[in-house]
Design an enzyme around this catalytic site. Structure first.
Site, PDB file in Angstrom:
ATOM      1  N   GLU A 129       1.165   6.530   0.683  1.00 22.74           N
ATOM      2  CA  GLU A 129       1.123   5.279  -0.081  1.00 22.74           C
ATOM      3  C   GLU A 129      -0.082   4.473   0.417  1.00 22.74           C
ATOM      4  O   GLU A 129       0.041   3.523   1.162  1.00 22.74           O
ATOM      5  CB  GLU A 129       2.422   4.494   0.100  1.00 22.74           C
ATOM      6  CG  GLU A 129       2.546   3.314  -0.850  1.00 22.74           C
ATOM      7  CD  GLU A 129       3.761   2.463  -0.560  1.00 22.74           C
ATOM      8  OE1 GLU A 129       3.953   1.471  -1.296  1.00 22.74           O
ATOM      9  OE2 GLU A 129       4.510   2.758   0.384  1.00 22.74           O
ATOM     10  N   HIS A 195       0.638  -0.754  -6.140  1.00 22.28           N
ATOM     11  CA  HIS A 195      -0.180  -1.740  -5.431  1.00 22.28           C
ATOM     12  C   HIS A 195      -1.488  -1.949  -6.196  1.00 22.28           C
ATOM     13  O   HIS A 195      -2.583  -1.773  -5.672  1.00 22.28           O
ATOM     14  CB  HIS A 195      -0.437  -1.282  -3.996  1.00 22.28           C
ATOM     15  CG  HIS A 195       0.774  -1.376  -3.119  1.00 22.28           C
ATOM     16  ND1 HIS A 195       1.082  -2.498  -2.381  1.00 22.28           N
ATOM     17  CD2 HIS A 195       1.774  -0.477  -2.888  1.00 22.28           C
ATOM     18  CE1 HIS A 195       2.208  -2.289  -1.723  1.00 22.28           C
ATOM     19  NE2 HIS A 195       2.652  -1.075  -2.021  1.00 22.28           N
ATOM     20  N   HIS A 216       7.584   2.016  -6.818  1.00 24.18           N
ATOM     21  CA  HIS A 216       8.464   0.837  -6.814  1.00 24.18           C
ATOM     22  C   HIS A 216       8.128  -0.141  -7.946  1.00 24.18           C
ATOM     23  O   HIS A 216       7.486  -1.170  -7.755  1.00 24.18           O
ATOM     24  CB  HIS A 216       8.553   0.149  -5.461  1.00 24.18           C
ATOM     25  CG  HIS A 216       7.270  -0.083  -4.708  1.00 24.18           C
ATOM     26  ND1 HIS A 216       6.175  -0.719  -5.236  1.00 24.18           N
ATOM     27  CD2 HIS A 216       6.944   0.214  -3.433  1.00 24.18           C
ATOM     28  CE1 HIS A 216       5.238  -0.803  -4.332  1.00 24.18           C
ATOM     29  NE2 HIS A 216       5.672  -0.233  -3.225  1.00 24.18           N
ATOM     30  N   ASN A 219       7.236  -4.142  -8.133  1.00 20.56           N
ATOM     31  CA  ASN A 219       6.732  -4.647  -6.864  1.00 20.56           C
ATOM     32  C   ASN A 219       5.267  -4.272  -6.659  1.00 20.56           C
ATOM     33  O   ASN A 219       4.884  -3.112  -6.809  1.00 20.56           O
ATOM     34  CB  ASN A 219       7.572  -4.117  -5.703  1.00 20.56           C
ATOM     35  CG  ASN A 219       9.023  -4.537  -5.818  1.00 20.56           C
ATOM     36  OD1 ASN A 219       9.904  -3.708  -5.991  1.00 20.56           O
ATOM     37  ND2 ASN A 219       9.271  -5.826  -5.756  1.00 20.56           N
ATOM     38  N   ARG A 227       1.024 -10.657 -23.941  1.00 18.12           N
ATOM     39  CA  ARG A 227      -0.321 -10.253 -24.341  1.00 18.12           C
ATOM     40  C   ARG A 227      -0.987  -9.313 -23.329  1.00 18.12           C
ATOM     41  O   ARG A 227      -2.045  -8.759 -23.621  1.00 18.12           O
ATOM     42  CB  ARG A 227      -1.216 -11.480 -24.568  1.00 18.12           C
ATOM     43  CG  ARG A 227      -0.822 -12.298 -25.791  1.00 18.12           C
ATOM     44  CD  ARG A 227      -1.947 -13.244 -26.200  1.00 18.12           C
ATOM     45  NE  ARG A 227      -1.558 -14.049 -27.351  1.00 18.12           N
ATOM     46  CZ  ARG A 227      -1.068 -15.279 -27.269  1.00 18.12           C
ATOM     47  NH1 ARG A 227      -0.914 -15.847 -26.080  1.00 18.12           N
ATOM     48  NH2 ARG A 227      -0.728 -15.943 -28.347  1.00 18.12           N
ATOM     49  N   ASP A 248      17.925  -2.864  -4.073  1.00 15.06           N
ATOM     50  CA  ASP A 248      18.547  -3.478  -2.892  1.00 15.06           C
ATOM     51  C   ASP A 248      18.906  -4.942  -3.082  1.00 15.06           C
ATOM     52  O   ASP A 248      19.383  -5.592  -2.144  1.00 15.06           O
ATOM     53  CB  ASP A 248      17.631  -3.317  -1.678  1.00 15.06           C
ATOM     54  CG  ASP A 248      16.318  -4.093  -1.802  1.00 15.06           C
ATOM     55  OD1 ASP A 248      16.026  -4.598  -2.899  1.00 15.06           O
ATOM     56  OD2 ASP A 248      15.588  -4.167  -0.793  1.00 15.06           O
ATOM     57  N   GLY A 249      18.662  -5.493  -4.287  1.00 20.63           N
ATOM     58  CA  GLY A 249      18.967  -6.892  -4.519  1.00 20.63           C
ATOM     59  C   GLY A 249      17.903  -7.845  -4.013  1.00 20.63           C
ATOM     60  O   GLY A 249      18.028  -9.065  -4.194  1.00 20.63           O
ATOM     61  N   ASP A 275      12.396   3.105   0.133  1.00 22.35           N
ATOM     62  CA  ASP A 275      11.280   2.432   0.804  1.00 22.35           C
ATOM     63  C   ASP A 275      11.729   1.995   2.197  1.00 22.35           C
ATOM     64  O   ASP A 275      11.318   0.944   2.708  1.00 22.35           O
ATOM     65  CB  ASP A 275      10.793   1.230  -0.022  1.00 22.35           C
ATOM     66  CG  ASP A 275       9.398   0.758   0.392  1.00 22.35           C
ATOM     67  OD1 ASP A 275       8.655   1.552   1.008  1.00 22.35           O
ATOM     68  OD2 ASP A 275       9.052  -0.403   0.118  1.00 22.35           O
ATOM     69  N   LEU A 312       8.071  -9.375   2.063  1.00 26.47           N
ATOM     70  CA  LEU A 312       8.938  -8.216   2.203  1.00 26.47           C
ATOM     71  C   LEU A 312       8.140  -7.060   2.798  1.00 26.47           C
ATOM     72  O   LEU A 312       7.002  -6.802   2.399  1.00 26.47           O
ATOM     73  CB  LEU A 312       9.507  -7.801   0.842  1.00 26.47           C
ATOM     74  CG  LEU A 312      10.638  -8.655   0.273  1.00 26.47           C
ATOM     75  CD1 LEU A 312      10.953  -8.217  -1.161  1.00 26.47           C
ATOM     76  CD2 LEU A 312      11.898  -8.537   1.126  1.00 26.47           C
TER      77      LEU A 312
END
Length: 391
Positions: A129, A195, A216, A219, A227, A248-249, A275, A312
């Site tokens: 990643e 990303h 993900h 995120n 638009r 995971d909320g 993750d 996070l």
């Protein structure tokens, strides 16, 4: 080696429930699914007291576990610890994940991944990643290590793919070209977008070049607006694209995930990734990532992991918890939530002929779940783990 027969639970074969069926295991593989009535009088059957037998879970994105993080020590010992830590939660196969790192650490991880795939149970390959990500969407990654992909990087990855059975790379549209993505895909490397601030058009061009997934969803990527559909819109609209989600909320609101689940065009589907960071399977409350402290904070579904500034930093999620979250918070049928942890990641990774289903000839990795979807026992190659988990 003799046969193992297991009965007494609802059997989910990866596609559908087969009630009243028993599992026959021989030499670490599924030999057959037979009616329980045919084996009821045999003395060598292990009878379970209800619950569900389901294929072992497959995690495409796992940064760490058991107190160890791949970035901090990309050794075969770390690969083994991560696999062991997640196995108790039903994950029997996974892709250890290296987030943005130096060239030296990346090369070391690739070399150790090749060894781990040959010698360790449950290590499928390696997920890189980074480092070809966009600093504007860095998340907990170090922006100073991010850089454009060079042709020498493509050459190195194509060589590595010859010894790492499943090689998965997450890249940003800003840092790669369509030709580079096409070369990687033709070498058998799974390319995912993440990303990135990619426009919808830029993302679609890379999907056309061979990118197969999105890392993900929601995120660290350009979002969906009326638009400017961004990467989220491109991923949901494109039927060939698979999407990992962190259920995971914390990483995405359940409303957003429910909308995405309804909107996703098939046959590509959404699947769970954890993750997960070092703390899964560990009693510690913090760890170090690139000389920064990541702290565990209590959450409702599972704890959240944050840097000092509140960013996070991966998750404290395990796959069994994600499955329960899918049923309870995302309104998914049990069978669909189970597919998102086994069948769909197997199809995405191209290993559905080996794992992800309980069908004759496939690996006998499976999980016994209680009626509340808690993990009661985990089986690897037909053998139960000792001691039994209760998670």
């Amino acid at each position: 080696m003799g046969k193992t027969l297991i009965a007494g639970a609802r059997l989910f074969d990866g596609e559908r429930f087969q009630d009243g069926k028993a599992l026959v295991i021989a030499e670490g593989k599924v030999e057959a699914l037979v009616p329980e009535a045919e084996i009821a009088v045999r003395s060598d059957v292990r009878w379970l007291e209800g619950g569900i037998l389901a294929p072992g879970f497959i995690d495409v994105q796992v940064n760490g576990g058991g107190g160890r993080l791949l970035n901090n020590d990309p050794s075969i010992g770390t690969f083994a610890t991560i696999a062991e830590a997640h196995r108790q939660y039903g994950t029997t196969a996974l892709m250890p994940t290296l987030i943005t790192a130096s060239r030296e650490v990346t090369h070391a991880a690739l070399a150790e991944a090749a060894r781990a795939c040959r010698t360790l149970d449950g290590i499928l390959g390696l997920h890189l990643e980074g480092p070809h990500l966009a600093p504007a969407k860095r998340g907990a990654h170090l922006a100073e290590l991010m850089r454009p992909m060079e042709d020498s990087d493509v050459d190195a990855l194509c060589r590595a793919a010859q010894s790492v059975p499943v090689l998965h790379v997450t890249v940003a549209a800003e840092q790669v070209t369509a030709d580079q993505v096409e070369r990687l895909a033709k070498a058998g490397i799974i390319v995912s977008l993440g990303h990135t601030n990619a426009t919808c058009e830029a993302a679609q061009a890379l999907f056309a070049a061979g990118a197969r997934g999105v890392t993900h969803l929601f995120n660290a990527m350009s979002g969906l607006s009326h638009r400017a559909p961004g990467l989220v819109g491109a991923a949901l609209e494109n039927g060939d694209v698979w999407c990992g989600i962190i259920a995971d909320g914390h990483h995405a609101d359940p409303v957003a995930l429910r909308v995405a689940l309804r909107a996703k065009r098939g046959p590509g589907r959404m699947f769970y990734v954890t993750d997960a960071m070092a703390l899964v399977g560990s009693e510690a409350d913090s760890f170090t990532l690139n000389e920064r402290t990541v702290q565990r904070e209590t959450g409702m579904v599972c704890s959240r992991l944050v840097l000092e500034d509140g960013t996070l930093a991966g998750s404290d999620l395990d796959m069994a918890t994600a499955i329960r979250f899918g049923v309870e918070a995302l309104d998914l049928p049990v069978e669909e939530s189970l597919k998102m942890a086994s069948a769909y990641p197997a199809l995405y990774l191209g290993i559905a002929g080996e794992r992800g289903f309980l069908k004759p000839g496939l690996c006998a990795d499976f999980v016994h779940l209680g009626d509340d979807l808690s993990v009661q026992e985990v089986f690897v190659a037909g053998r139960p783990l000792t001691p039994r988990p209760a998670v």
